[in-house]
Design a protein around this motif. Sequence first.
Motif, mmCIF file in Angstrom:
data_model
loop_
_atom_site.group_PDB
_atom_site.id
_atom_site.type_symbol
_atom_site.label_atom_id
_atom_site.label_comp_id
_atom_site.label_asym_id
_atom_site.label_seq_id
_atom_site.Cartn_x
_atom_site.Cartn_y
_atom_site.Cartn_z
ATOM 1 N N GLY A 190 1.778 -15.767 4.920
ATOM 2 C CA GLY A 190 2.450 -16.864 5.624
ATOM 3 C C GLY A 190 2.907 -17.949 4.670
ATOM 4 N N LEU A 191 3.638 -18.894 5.210
ATOM 5 C CA LEU A 191 4.136 -19.982 4.374
ATOM 6 C C LEU A 191 3.007 -20.939 4.011
ATOM 7 N N GLN A 192 3.272 -21.729 2.994
ATOM 8 C CA GLN A 192 2.284 -22.713 2.552
ATOM 9 C C GLN A 192 1.992 -23.720 3.666
ATOM 10 N N GLY A 193 0.706 -23.978 3.842
ATOM 11 C CA GLY A 193 0.326 -24.977 4.835
ATOM 12 C C GLY A 193 0.333 -24.473 6.265
ATOM 13 N N SER A 194 0.573 -23.176 6.447
ATOM 14 C CA SER A 194 0.615 -22.669 7.820
ATOM 15 C C SER A 194 -0.786 -22.530 8.416
ATOM 16 N N GLY A 195 -1.789 -22.470 7.552
ATOM 17 C CA GLY A 195 -3.162 -22.373 8.044
ATOM 18 C C GLY A 195 -3.861 -21.072 7.668
ATOM 19 N N LYS A 196 -3.395 -20.385 6.640
ATOM 20 C CA LYS A 196 -4.001 -19.112 6.236
ATOM 21 C C LYS A 196 -5.465 -19.284 5.830
ATOM 22 N N THR A 197 -5.704 -20.246 4.950
ATOM 23 C CA THR A 197 -7.053 -20.427 4.424
ATOM 24 C C THR A 197 -8.011 -20.850 5.535
ATOM 25 N N THR A 198 -7.570 -21.810 6.333
ATOM 26 C CA THR A 198 -8.402 -22.290 7.442
ATOM 27 C C THR A 198 -8.700 -21.157 8.421
ATOM 28 N N THR A 199 -7.664 -20.385 8.751
ATOM 29 C CA THR A 199 -7.847 -19.294 9.709
ATOM 30 C C THR A 199 -8.781 -18.218 9.153
ATOM 31 N N GLY A 223 -11.261 -18.734 7.175
ATOM 32 C CA GLY A 223 -12.610 -19.287 7.350
ATOM 33 C C GLY A 223 -13.075 -19.168 8.796
ATOM 34 N N LYS A 224 -12.176 -19.463 9.725
ATOM 35 C CA LYS A 224 -12.528 -19.424 11.154
ATOM 36 C C LYS A 224 -12.904 -18.012 11.595
ATOM 37 N N ILE A 225 -12.066 -17.040 11.223
ATOM 38 C CA ILE A 225 -12.342 -15.662 11.669
ATOM 39 C C ILE A 225 -13.608 -15.138 10.972
ATOM 40 N N GLU A 230 -10.514 -23.331 -4.446
ATOM 41 C CA GLU A 230 -11.754 -24.070 -4.183
ATOM 42 C C GLU A 230 -11.942 -24.326 -2.689
ATOM 43 N N GLN A 231 -10.828 -24.579 -2.001
ATOM 44 C CA GLN A 231 -10.885 -24.829 -0.556
ATOM 45 C C GLN A 231 -11.518 -23.624 0.160
ATOM 46 N N LEU A 232 -11.142 -22.425 -0.242
ATOM 47 C CA LEU A 232 -11.709 -21.224 0.380
ATOM 48 C C LEU A 232 -13.185 -21.087 0.007
ATOM 49 N N ILE A 277 -1.664 -25.080 17.715
ATOM 50 C CA ILE A 277 -1.353 -25.058 19.139
ATOM 51 C C ILE A 277 -1.838 -26.358 19.774
ATOM 52 N N ASP A 278 -2.848 -26.966 19.151
ATOM 53 C CA ASP A 278 -3.354 -28.253 19.653
ATOM 54 C C ASP A 278 -2.262 -29.320 19.603
ATOM 55 N N GLY A 279 -1.251 -29.104 18.751
ATOM 56 C CA GLY A 279 -0.209 -30.124 18.662
ATOM 57 C C GLY A 279 1.069 -29.686 19.359
ATOM 58 N N LEU A 325 -4.875 -17.956 18.355
ATOM 59 C CA LEU A 325 -4.268 -19.280 18.362
ATOM 60 C C LEU A 325 -5.217 -20.228 17.639
ATOM 61 N N GLY A 326 -4.684 -20.975 16.698
ATOM 62 C CA GLY A 326 -5.483 -22.011 16.034
ATOM 63 C C GLY A 326 -5.345 -23.280 16.862
ATOM 64 N N THR A 327 -6.488 -23.828 17.255
ATOM 65 C CA THR A 327 -6.433 -24.966 18.177
ATOM 66 C C THR A 327 -6.962 -26.254 17.574
ATOM 67 N N GLY A 328 -7.155 -26.303 16.261
ATOM 68 C CA GLY A 328 -7.644 -27.533 15.652
ATOM 69 C C GLY A 328 -8.080 -27.272 14.230
ATOM 70 N N GLU A 329 -8.559 -28.323 13.604
ATOM 71 C CA GLU A 329 -8.949 -28.186 12.203
ATOM 72 C C GLU A 329 -10.363 -27.657 12.013
ATOM 73 N N LYS A 330 -11.203 -27.823 13.029
ATOM 74 C CA LYS A 330 -12.604 -27.405 12.881
ATOM 75 C C LYS A 330 -12.723 -25.895 12.839
HETATM 76 P P1 GDP Z 1 -2.547 -22.514 4.002
HETATM 77 O O1 GDP Z 1 -1.741 -23.214 2.951
HETATM 78 O O2 GDP Z 1 -1.719 -21.569 4.804
HETATM 79 O O3 GDP Z 1 -3.774 -21.862 3.469
HETATM 80 O O4 GDP Z 1 -2.996 -23.630 5.050
HETATM 81 P P2 GDP Z 1 -4.420 -24.326 5.217
HETATM 82 O O5 GDP Z 1 -5.385 -23.382 5.816
HETATM 83 O O6 GDP Z 1 -4.825 -24.966 3.936
HETATM 84 O O7 GDP Z 1 -4.078 -25.427 6.317
HETATM 85 C C1 GDP Z 1 -3.227 -26.528 6.072
HETATM 86 C C2 GDP Z 1 -3.662 -27.692 6.930
HETATM 87 O O8 GDP Z 1 -3.505 -27.389 8.308
HETATM 88 C C3 GDP Z 1 -5.112 -28.057 6.757
HETATM 89 O O9 GDP Z 1 -5.231 -29.450 6.719
HETATM 90 C C4 GDP Z 1 -5.788 -27.501 8.012
HETATM 91 O O10 GDP Z 1 -6.920 -28.252 8.361
HETATM 92 C C5 GDP Z 1 -4.693 -27.620 9.027
HETATM 93 N N1 GDP Z 1 -4.800 -26.631 10.103
HETATM 94 C C6 GDP Z 1 -4.916 -25.296 10.013
HETATM 95 N N2 GDP Z 1 -4.958 -24.722 11.234
HETATM 96 C C7 GDP Z 1 -4.873 -25.721 12.136
HETATM 97 C C8 GDP Z 1 -4.852 -25.780 13.590
HETATM 98 O O11 GDP Z 1 -4.920 -24.779 14.307
HETATM 99 N N3 GDP Z 1 -4.737 -27.016 14.154
HETATM 100 C C9 GDP Z 1 -4.650 -28.148 13.384
HETATM 101 N N4 GDP Z 1 -4.537 -29.320 14.021
HETATM 102 N N5 GDP Z 1 -4.668 -28.126 12.042
HETATM 103 C C10 GDP Z 1 -4.772 -26.939 11.425
#
Ligand code: GDP
Length: 452
Positions: A114-123, A125-127, A153-155, A257-259, A280-285
């Motif tokens: 995915g593109l940068q900042g789309s939430g790959k790393t966060t997702t 961690g969540k899964i 480091e974030q991962l 999706i939360d936004g 669906l990602g619904t937040g940062e937690k």
């Molecule tokens: P990556 O560059 O694709 O790895 O994206 P990151 O996982 O680093 O996420 C980029 C930012 O988006 C971070 O600040 C996350 O906390 C935030 N983020 C990721 N998923 C969600 C989500 O479902 N909801 C919200 N509100 N923020 C998210």
Amino acid sequence: LGDKLTGVFDNLTGRGALSEKDVSAALREIRVALLEADVALPVVKDFIAKIKDEAVGDKVIKSIKPGQQVVKIVHDGLVEMLGGSLSDDGKEASAISSQLQLAGRPPVAILMAGLQGSGKTTTSGKIAKFLKDRHKKKVLLASLDTRRPAAMEQLGILAEQTGNGFLPIVAGESAVDIAARAMDQGAKGGYDVVFLDTAGRTTIDEELMAEVAEIAAIAKPVETLLVADSLTGQDAVETAKRFHAQLPLTGLVLTRIDGDGRGGAALSMRAVTGLPIKFLGTGEKLDAIEAFDAERLAGRILGQGDIVSLVERASEVLDAKEAERVAKKMEKGTFDLDDLGKQLGQMQKMGGMGGLMKMMPGMGKMKKQLDAAGGVDDKLLKQQQAIILSMTPTERKNPALLKASRKKRIAAGSGMSVQEVNKLLKMHRQMSDMMKKMGKGGMAGMMQAMGG
Ligand code: GDP
Ligand code: MG
């Protein structure tokens, strides 16, 4: 969108008989509403064409409740377009894992693209957290983001927080080498699942795309998930299309999706790529992830339980300062009858209880019950306000003062019965209890959002 469609359906559901013209008019509005929700034009056209035949059929027009039939056809059409509904137990949170195809000789790889900042790393961690906590899987997280040391480091931090394994960082290694090492380490370490979290890219870049393809060839992932930010709307659809053309994707993850109350991007992405939306990602937690449920999203698109449209509508009529003041009071649990009176006035402006309840999740059913029991209408709101107006300011601030004789006086003053006064007081007690419980994150948070 919710608002708009709710209006369309209100017109339809209120009628006994329905002409073909009525249905066509409703479909035209649905078309506009879907376009406004960011659904791509070809997708909208297909959708309308598909449901039109069914909706103008004899069976619908001659049925007892044609409007409701049309609503059902639209709803079912949306669900189908979104990829069908989950089984009943699929609606459980534990369905997170049932969205994934993890069969294979361990360790199996999950590739995140995915593109940068789309939430790959966060997702990731969540899964990973879910697989470990609920399914006792041994998970290794590997960052292939050689361009951004901070992303690695974030991962690592996410791995630590979720108690999962993390592939140590080796300076100077290429993403392809890291993938090979991750699979090797996964096998040696007895891992079930290896996450390959790829580098972010700001736009689709041929070099990076070729790199991901090479990684996929080495790791043979059981799942290649494209993570897309739902807030980017049509861009997310375009991204999905481009990635899908170059990578054997197995599913989509829509974040933020939360936004985004609209869900139009999801509808288009699914239709354009044919890929299942898995999460669906619904937040940062770390627990802010849902197994995708087409029924739920269709309901949201149709405005059934669309809290976002409630907030939008409310923000039009609520004085921002007033909202903030009430929010503070709710938080402290000092929501008095004066405040309730003001709320009732605001509710009237927002289309009465009926309009309000339709927009609140889970309230649809309750409204039906209330309607059956005589209805909640604006008349009731006015009567309740009259009762409050018959109280002295001290009584409004302190409802505990309201004993029998005072209630009698208030009833007489407002032209209502003592029983109705009691009902109002009970409602106020329930509301303030609920608000205390919901605290900052609940109603008060919402009110603040309206104010701010
Ligand atoms: P990556 O560059 O694709 O790895 O994206 P990151 O996982 O680093 O996420 C980029 C930012 O988006 C971070 O600040 C996350 O906390 C935030 N983020 C990721 N998923 C969600 C989500 O479902 N909801 C919200 N509100 N923020 C998210
Ligand atoms: Mg990342």
